[in-house]
Design a protein around this motif. Structure first.
Motif, short mmCIF file in Angstrom:
data_model
loop_
_atom_site.label_atom_id
_atom_site.label_comp_id
_atom_site.label_asym_id
_atom_site.label_seq_id
_atom_site.Cartn_x
_atom_site.Cartn_y
_atom_site.Cartn_z
N ILE A 75 -2.95 75.84 -93.17
CA ILE A 75 -1.78 75.93 -92.29
C ILE A 75 -1.81 74.80 -91.27
CG2 ILE A 75 -0.74 77.31 -90.42
CD1 ILE A 75 -1.42 79.80 -92.21
N GLU A 76 -2.98 74.54 -90.70
CA GLU A 76 -3.08 73.45 -89.73
C GLU A 76 -2.84 72.10 -90.40
OE1 GLU A 76 -5.50 73.06 -85.91
OE2 GLU A 76 -6.78 72.17 -87.47
N LEU A 77 -3.33 71.92 -91.62
CA LEU A 77 -3.08 70.68 -92.35
C LEU A 77 -1.58 70.55 -92.66
CD1 LEU A 77 -4.22 68.14 -93.66
CD2 LEU A 77 -4.70 69.49 -95.71
N ALA A 78 -0.95 71.65 -93.05
CA ALA A 78 0.51 71.63 -93.30
C ALA A 78 1.26 71.25 -92.02
CB ALA A 78 0.97 72.99 -93.82
N ARG A 79 0.82 71.77 -90.89
CA ARG A 79 1.44 71.42 -89.60
C ARG A 79 1.31 69.92 -89.34
NH1 ARG A 79 -1.86 73.94 -85.53
NH2 ARG A 79 -0.91 75.87 -86.22
N ALA A 80 0.12 69.39 -89.60
CA ALA A 80 -0.10 67.96 -89.39
C ALA A 80 0.80 67.13 -90.32
CB ALA A 80 -1.58 67.62 -89.63
N LEU A 81 0.86 67.51 -91.60
CA LEU A 81 1.69 66.76 -92.55
C LEU A 81 3.16 66.86 -92.18
CD1 LEU A 81 0.03 67.77 -95.95
CD2 LEU A 81 -0.27 65.65 -94.67
N TYR A 82 3.60 68.03 -91.74
CA TYR A 82 5.01 68.23 -91.39
C TYR A 82 5.42 67.36 -90.20
CZ TYR A 82 9.49 70.59 -91.13
OH TYR A 82 10.83 70.86 -91.14
N SER A 83 4.47 67.00 -89.37
CA SER A 83 4.78 66.20 -88.18
C SER A 83 5.22 64.78 -88.53
CB SER A 83 3.57 66.14 -87.24
OG SER A 83 2.58 65.27 -87.79
N ASP A 84 4.90 64.33 -89.74
CA ASP A 84 5.23 62.98 -90.20
C ASP A 84 4.76 61.93 -89.19
OD1 ASP A 84 6.22 61.09 -91.99
OD2 ASP A 84 8.17 61.04 -91.01
N SER A 85 3.49 62.01 -88.84
CA SER A 85 2.90 61.09 -87.88
C SER A 85 2.49 59.79 -88.56
CB SER A 85 1.68 61.74 -87.22
OG SER A 85 2.09 62.84 -86.44
N ASP A 86 2.09 58.84 -87.74
CA ASP A 86 1.61 57.55 -88.24
C ASP A 86 0.12 57.57 -88.49
OD1 ASP A 86 4.19 56.25 -87.80
OD2 ASP A 86 3.72 56.46 -85.67
N ILE A 87 -0.60 58.36 -87.68
CA ILE A 87 -2.05 58.41 -87.72
C ILE A 87 -2.48 59.87 -87.80
CG2 ILE A 87 -4.19 57.85 -86.48
CD1 ILE A 87 -2.54 55.65 -85.02
N TYR A 88 -3.41 60.15 -88.71
CA TYR A 88 -3.93 61.51 -88.90
C TYR A 88 -5.43 61.51 -88.65
CZ TYR A 88 0.55 62.62 -90.94
OH TYR A 88 1.89 62.81 -91.12
N LEU A 89 -5.87 62.37 -87.75
CA LEU A 89 -7.29 62.55 -87.46
C LEU A 89 -7.70 63.90 -88.05
CD1 LEU A 89 -7.16 61.52 -83.69
CD2 LEU A 89 -7.70 60.07 -85.66
N LEU A 90 -8.54 63.87 -89.07
CA LEU A 90 -8.92 65.08 -89.79
C LEU A 90 -10.40 65.33 -89.63
CD1 LEU A 90 -6.94 64.38 -93.10
CD2 LEU A 90 -6.13 65.52 -91.02
N ASP A 91 -10.74 66.48 -89.05
CA ASP A 91 -12.14 66.84 -88.83
C ASP A 91 -12.57 67.84 -89.89
OD1 ASP A 91 -14.65 67.41 -87.87
OD2 ASP A 91 -13.93 68.55 -86.14
N ASP A 92 -13.19 67.34 -90.93
CA ASP A 92 -13.72 68.15 -92.03
C ASP A 92 -12.72 69.21 -92.50
OD1 ASP A 92 -15.70 68.37 -93.87
OD2 ASP A 92 -17.15 69.33 -92.55
N PRO A 93 -11.52 68.78 -92.91
CA PRO A 93 -10.47 69.75 -93.24
C PRO A 93 -10.73 70.56 -94.50
CG PRO A 93 -9.81 67.55 -93.90
CD PRO A 93 -11.10 67.40 -93.14
N PHE A 94 -11.78 70.22 -95.25
CA PHE A 94 -12.05 70.93 -96.49
C PHE A 94 -13.27 71.83 -96.40
CE2 PHE A 94 -10.22 66.71 -97.64
CZ PHE A 94 -8.94 67.18 -97.88
N SER A 95 -13.81 71.99 -95.20
CA SER A 95 -15.07 72.73 -95.04
C SER A 95 -14.98 74.19 -95.46
CB SER A 95 -15.56 72.62 -93.60
OG SER A 95 -14.63 73.21 -92.72
N SER A 96 -13.83 74.82 -95.34
CA SER A 96 -13.69 76.24 -95.68
C SER A 96 -13.03 76.45 -97.04
CB SER A 96 -12.86 76.97 -94.62
OG SER A 96 -13.55 76.99 -93.40
N LEU A 97 -12.89 75.39 -97.82
CA LEU A 97 -12.22 75.50 -99.12
C LEU A 97 -13.23 75.39 -100.25
CD1 LEU A 97 -9.19 73.12 -98.46
CD2 LEU A 97 -9.33 75.57 -98.04
#
Length: 163
Positions: A75-97
């Motif tokens: 959900i947080e990754l979807a929120r980040a993608l939906y923002s259509d930003s220029d720069i994405y800072l991802l802190d271990d987004p796959f740790s719980s998958l």
């Protein structure tokens, strides 16, 4: 001249507020059905919605206690993608998958959807550092645990590094 860039983050301790899943993803932004559905598919949330009686209208408890860790991160990754930003800072987004889902989201989101964006991703899962064949947007920066040495790679790594 002034340079301005939109930045978005996704952390391994995702933020969820009391509201619907859709409200948590939109985060106050206007709803664009096509973009929203694309992002739901990219983050594999569509499978979760099929299991929820209210789909993306399911209410999230404060802090996301009624969701799994993997659902909160996506959900947080979807929120980040939906923002259509220029720069994405991802802190271990796959740790719980699980590894299959993590690879699918890495391939769909990082390698394809964000191919024209700047993505800075911290992770302990080094196989992602070696899995960027034919991805022109991915550069790997590995820091050793004492951060005394950095190594920058523009091509896929063949042998694992001992750091």
């Amino acid at each position: 001249s002034e340079v301005s860039h939109k930045t978005e983050t996704a952390t391994q301790e995702p933020f969820c507020f009391n509201g619907t899943i859709r409200e948590n993803i939109l985060f106050g932004r206007s709803y664009d059905s096509n973009r929203y559905q694309q992002i739901i598919q990219l983050t594999c949330l569509d499978y979760d919605f099929e299991q929820m009686s209210l789909n993306d209208q399911t209410i999230i408890d404060e802090g996301g206690g009624n969701l799994s860790g993997g659902q909160r991160i996506r959900i947080e990754l979807a929120r980040a993608l939906y923002s259509d930003s220029d720069i994405y800072l991802l802190d271990d987004p796959f740790s719980s998958l699980d590894s299959h889902l993590a690879k699918r989201i890495f391939d769909q989101c990082i390698k394809k959807y964000l191919r024209n964006k700047i993505v800075i991703m911290a992770t302990h899962q080094l196989h992602f550092a070696y899995d960027h064949h034919n991805s022109h947007n991915i550069r790997v920066l590995l820091l050793n645990s004492e951060q005394k040495q950095t190594e920058f790679y523009t091509k896929p790594l063949i042998e694992p590094l001992l750091i």
